[in-house]
Design a protein around this motif. Structure first.
Motif, PDB file in Angstrom:
ATOM      1  N   VAL A  58       0.831  -1.205   0.000  1.00 30.54           N
ATOM      2  CA  VAL A  58       0.000   0.000   0.000  1.00 30.54           C
ATOM      3  C   VAL A  58       0.867   1.257   0.000  1.00 30.54           C
ATOM      4  O   VAL A  58       0.579   2.228  -0.706  1.00 30.54           O
ATOM      5  CB  VAL A  58      -0.946  -0.001   1.221  1.00 30.54           C
ATOM      6  N   MET A  59       1.937   1.252   0.780  1.00 31.22           N
ATOM      7  CA  MET A  59       2.831   2.411   0.819  1.00 31.22           C
ATOM      8  C   MET A  59       3.515   2.633  -0.524  1.00 31.22           C
ATOM      9  O   MET A  59       3.661   3.769  -0.989  1.00 31.22           O
ATOM     10  CB  MET A  59       3.872   2.224   1.927  1.00 31.22           C
ATOM     11  N   TRP A  60       3.930   1.554  -1.166  1.00 32.19           N
ATOM     12  CA  TRP A  60       4.508   1.682  -2.500  1.00 32.19           C
ATOM     13  C   TRP A  60       3.501   2.307  -3.464  1.00 32.19           C
ATOM     14  O   TRP A  60       3.852   3.146  -4.295  1.00 32.19           O
ATOM     15  CB  TRP A  60       4.948   0.308  -3.034  1.00 32.19           C
ATOM     16  N   GLY A  61       2.252   1.909  -3.344  1.00 29.75           N
ATOM     17  CA  GLY A  61       1.230   2.454  -4.230  1.00 29.75           C
ATOM     18  C   GLY A  61       0.886   3.898  -3.929  1.00 29.75           C
ATOM     19  O   GLY A  61       0.728   4.711  -4.839  1.00 29.75           O
ATOM     20  N   ASN A  62       0.788   4.245  -2.639  1.00 29.95           N
ATOM     21  CA  ASN A  62       0.342   5.590  -2.250  1.00 29.95           C
ATOM     22  C   ASN A  62       1.430   6.652  -2.331  1.00 29.95           C
ATOM     23  O   ASN A  62       1.166   7.799  -2.691  1.00 29.95           O
ATOM     24  CB  ASN A  62      -0.198   5.559  -0.815  1.00 29.95           C
ATOM     25  N   TYR A  63       2.652   6.300  -1.970  1.00 27.32           N
ATOM     26  CA  TYR A  63       3.694   7.308  -1.795  1.00 27.32           C
ATOM     27  C   TYR A  63       4.846   7.204  -2.788  1.00 27.32           C
ATOM     28  O   TYR A  63       5.740   8.060  -2.784  1.00 27.32           O
ATOM     29  CB  TYR A  63       4.252   7.230  -0.372  1.00 27.32           C
ATOM     30  N   ALA A  64       4.875   6.180  -3.611  1.00 25.07           N
ATOM     31  CA  ALA A  64       5.980   6.001  -4.559  1.00 25.07           C
ATOM     32  C   ALA A  64       5.467   5.853  -5.986  1.00 25.07           C
ATOM     33  O   ALA A  64       5.999   5.082  -6.781  1.00 25.07           O
ATOM     34  CB  ALA A  64       6.826   4.789  -4.171  1.00 25.07           C
ATOM     35  N   GLU A  65       4.438   6.615  -6.286  1.00 23.18           N
ATOM     36  CA  GLU A  65       3.861   6.678  -7.638  1.00 23.18           C
ATOM     37  C   GLU A  65       3.585   5.290  -8.203  1.00 23.18           C
ATOM     38  O   GLU A  65       4.090   4.910  -9.269  1.00 23.18           O
ATOM     39  CB  GLU A  65       4.774   7.464  -8.588  1.00 23.18           C
ATOM     40  N   ASN A  66       2.794   4.528  -7.463  1.00 20.01           N
ATOM     41  CA  ASN A  66       2.375   3.208  -7.929  1.00 20.01           C
ATOM     42  C   ASN A  66       3.553   2.312  -8.297  1.00 20.01           C
ATOM     43  O   ASN A  66       3.593   1.714  -9.367  1.00 20.01           O
ATOM     44  CB  ASN A  66       1.419   3.331  -9.127  1.00 20.01           C
ATOM     45  N   HIS A  67       4.529   2.266  -7.394  1.00 18.21           N
ATOM     46  CA  HIS A  67       5.693   1.389  -7.507  1.00 18.21           C
ATOM     47  C   HIS A  67       6.712   1.863  -8.551  1.00 18.21           C
ATOM     48  O   HIS A  67       7.659   1.138  -8.846  1.00 18.21           O
ATOM     49  CB  HIS A  67       5.273  -0.054  -7.842  1.00 18.21           C
TER      50      HIS A  67
ATOM     51  N   GLU B  10      21.746   4.470   3.445  1.00 15.60           N
ATOM     52  CA  GLU B  10      22.506   3.225   3.305  1.00 15.60           C
ATOM     53  C   GLU B  10      22.020   2.355   2.157  1.00 15.60           C
ATOM     54  O   GLU B  10      22.801   1.605   1.573  1.00 15.60           O
ATOM     55  CB  GLU B  10      22.459   2.452   4.618  1.00 15.60           C
ATOM     56  N   LYS B  11      20.737   2.444   1.832  1.00 18.74           N
ATOM     57  CA  LYS B  11      20.204   1.651   0.728  1.00 18.74           C
ATOM     58  C   LYS B  11      19.151   2.463  -0.022  1.00 18.74           C
ATOM     59  O   LYS B  11      18.502   3.322   0.557  1.00 18.74           O
ATOM     60  CB  LYS B  11      19.557   0.351   1.233  1.00 18.74           C
ATOM     61  N   ILE B  12      19.016   2.157  -1.302  1.00 20.26           N
ATOM     62  CA  ILE B  12      17.905   2.661  -2.099  1.00 20.26           C
ATOM     63  C   ILE B  12      17.235   1.446  -2.731  1.00 20.26           C
ATOM     64  O   ILE B  12      17.895   0.634  -3.395  1.00 20.26           O
ATOM     65  CB  ILE B  12      18.362   3.642  -3.189  1.00 20.26           C
ATOM     66  N   ILE B  13      15.937   1.315  -2.501  1.00 20.66           N
ATOM     67  CA  ILE B  13      15.167   0.221  -3.084  1.00 20.66           C
ATOM     68  C   ILE B  13      14.258   0.810  -4.152  1.00 20.66           C
ATOM     69  O   ILE B  13      13.431   1.675  -3.865  1.00 20.66           O
ATOM     70  CB  ILE B  13      14.326  -0.514  -2.028  1.00 20.66           C
ATOM     71  N   PHE B  14      14.417   0.375  -5.382  1.00 23.15           N
ATOM     72  CA  PHE B  14      13.585   0.859  -6.477  1.00 23.15           C
ATOM     73  C   PHE B  14      12.273   0.082  -6.519  1.00 23.15           C
ATOM     74  O   PHE B  14      12.232  -1.120  -6.231  1.00 23.15           O
ATOM     75  CB  PHE B  14      14.308   0.701  -7.816  1.00 23.15           C
ATOM     76  N   GLY B  15      11.208   0.770  -6.900  1.00 17.42           N
ATOM     77  CA  GLY B  15       9.925   0.112  -7.044  1.00 17.42           C
ATOM     78  C   GLY B  15       9.930  -0.886  -8.183  1.00 17.42           C
ATOM     79  O   GLY B  15      10.716  -0.777  -9.131  1.00 17.42           O
ATOM     80  N   PHE B  16       9.039  -1.841  -8.131  1.00 16.94           N
ATOM     81  CA  PHE B  16       8.985  -2.895  -9.141  1.00 16.94           C
ATOM     82  C   PHE B  16       8.732  -2.327 -10.531  1.00 16.94           C
ATOM     83  O   PHE B  16       9.199  -2.877 -11.529  1.00 16.94           O
ATOM     84  CB  PHE B  16       7.892  -3.894  -8.767  1.00 16.94           C
ATOM     85  N   ARG B  17       8.002  -1.203 -10.620  1.00 15.84           N
ATOM     86  CA  ARG B  17       7.699  -0.599 -11.921  1.00 15.84           C
ATOM     87  C   ARG B  17       8.643   0.549 -12.269  1.00 15.84           C
ATOM     88  O   ARG B  17       8.399   1.281 -13.231  1.00 15.84           O
ATOM     89  CB  ARG B  17       6.262  -0.092 -11.926  1.00 15.84           C
ATOM     90  N   ALA B  18       9.707   0.739 -11.509  1.00 18.00           N
ATOM     91  CA  ALA B  18      10.656   1.812 -11.806  1.00 18.00           C
ATOM     92  C   ALA B  18      11.282   1.598 -13.186  1.00 18.00           C
ATOM     93  O   ALA B  18      11.673   0.481 -13.536  1.00 18.00           O
ATOM     94  CB  ALA B  18      11.741   1.857 -10.743  1.00 18.00           C
ATOM     95  N   GLU B  19      11.372   2.669 -13.955  1.00 12.64           N
ATOM     96  CA  GLU B  19      11.914   2.564 -15.305  1.00 12.64           C
ATOM     97  C   GLU B  19      13.434   2.428 -15.278  1.00 12.64           C
ATOM     98  O   GLU B  19      14.115   2.978 -14.409  1.00 12.64           O
ATOM     99  CB  GLU B  19      11.507   3.792 -16.118  1.00 12.64           C
TER     100      GLU B  19
END
Length: 290
Positions: free
Chosen positions: A71-80, A183-192
């Motif tokens: 839900v957080m990925w969807g709400n705050y990270a532009e839909n993953h 320390e880390k950056i995690i990209f969303g599953f739909r990140a280009e």
């Protein structure tokens, strides 16, 4: 400073365009700008409490204790399509001169109802790992900043609050931080792919490690076990179960082991560029797409 129990990491979900500010500053906001109407604007059962108006002008930075929240990925990270920052909480609190930090307590009872009973003591940062330390109680008034309605508990929020109230009617305050707090950056599953490469190249000379979130195909579960790294100047991906836990052990070693810290840091950099001896053992996977 008074801090509650600190998680290993605290996470901030972000939209893609906000990477330009990554590592330079973080934006604290006053509660009336938040999407919860009861957060900083209305305090049920406490509107007549002396000092409540000053509380409404305090600057707050909201993070989460999880980077695997669909839900957080969807709400705050532009839909993953965005990213999630993993901060070292101790470093971030020191960088920002945060006065109070703790996990949110979720409840459906009014905020003025026996608020003291929900909180243990707070401790100074240098005493966090000292079992003999006697906790210091969080100031009564500040406890109102760390309580929310139970419907928000999926956020697993950990909150930073600055001590000095805002007397200039400002809604935001950008506070400089040290890039080493990231320390880390995690990209969303739909990140280009182009976005991923831009971010990685911008922070290639830092200690930041990069990952990509991956949804399970057999259960409702998101993981961050896919390492994104440079090899021969190309972005590549490797995945293995529970890999993020393995990497976290090295990050903690680099933080806390005064004798072998450099060995841990050097190993992390080797991972970042696909040079460590264990890398061939990982399962090489094609570029992830949605």
């Amino acid at each position: 400073m008074y801090f509650g129990p600190l998680p290993t990491f605290i996470y901030k979900y972000q939209e893609p365009h906000l990477y330009e500010y990554l590592g330079g500053s973080i934006r604290f906001s006053i509660g009336e700008t938040f999407n919860d109407i009861y957060d900083g604007e209305i305090y049920p059962g406490a509107e007549s409490v002396e000092g409540i108006q000053d509380l409404k002008r305090q600057f707050i930075y909201c993070t989460s204790k999880s980077c695997h929240n669909n839900v957080m990925w969807g709400n705050y990270a532009e839909n993953h399509k965005g990213f999630c920052i993993a901060y070292n909480p101790r470093s971030l609190l020191i960088d920002t001169n945060t006065s109070w930090a703790d996990s949110i307590k979720y409840t459906d009872s009014p905020l003025g109802d026996d608020i003291d009973s929900l909180y243990g003591g707070m401790i100074f940062p240098q005493d966090i790992d000292n079992p003999k330390c006697n906790p210091i109680t969080l100031p009564h008034m500040v406890k109102y900043q760390f309580r929310k309605e139970k419907s928000w508990q999926y956020e697993e929020e950990f909150r930073l609050v600055l001590g000095d109230p805002n007397h200039e009617d400002r809604k935001f305050l950008d506070v400089p931080i040290n890039i080493n707090s990231v320390e880390k950056i995690i990209f969303g599953f739909r990140a280009e792919r182009e976005f991923i490469e831009n971010v990685m190249r911008q922070f290639a000379n830092t200690n930041i490690l990069f990952f990509k979130s991956t949804p399970s195909k057999v259960e409702y579960k998101i993981t961050s076990d896919t390492l994104v790294y440079f090899k021969d100047d190309e972005v590549r991906y490797k995945n293995i179960g529970d890999f993020s836990k393995f990497v976290n052990s090295f990050i903690l070693g680099a933080r806390e082991d005064s004798i072998n810290g450099k060995i841990y840091r050097d190993t992390l950099l080797q991972m970042k560029f696909g040079q460590h001896e264990f890398m061939p053992q990982l399962h090489d996977i094609p570029e992830l797409t949605s």
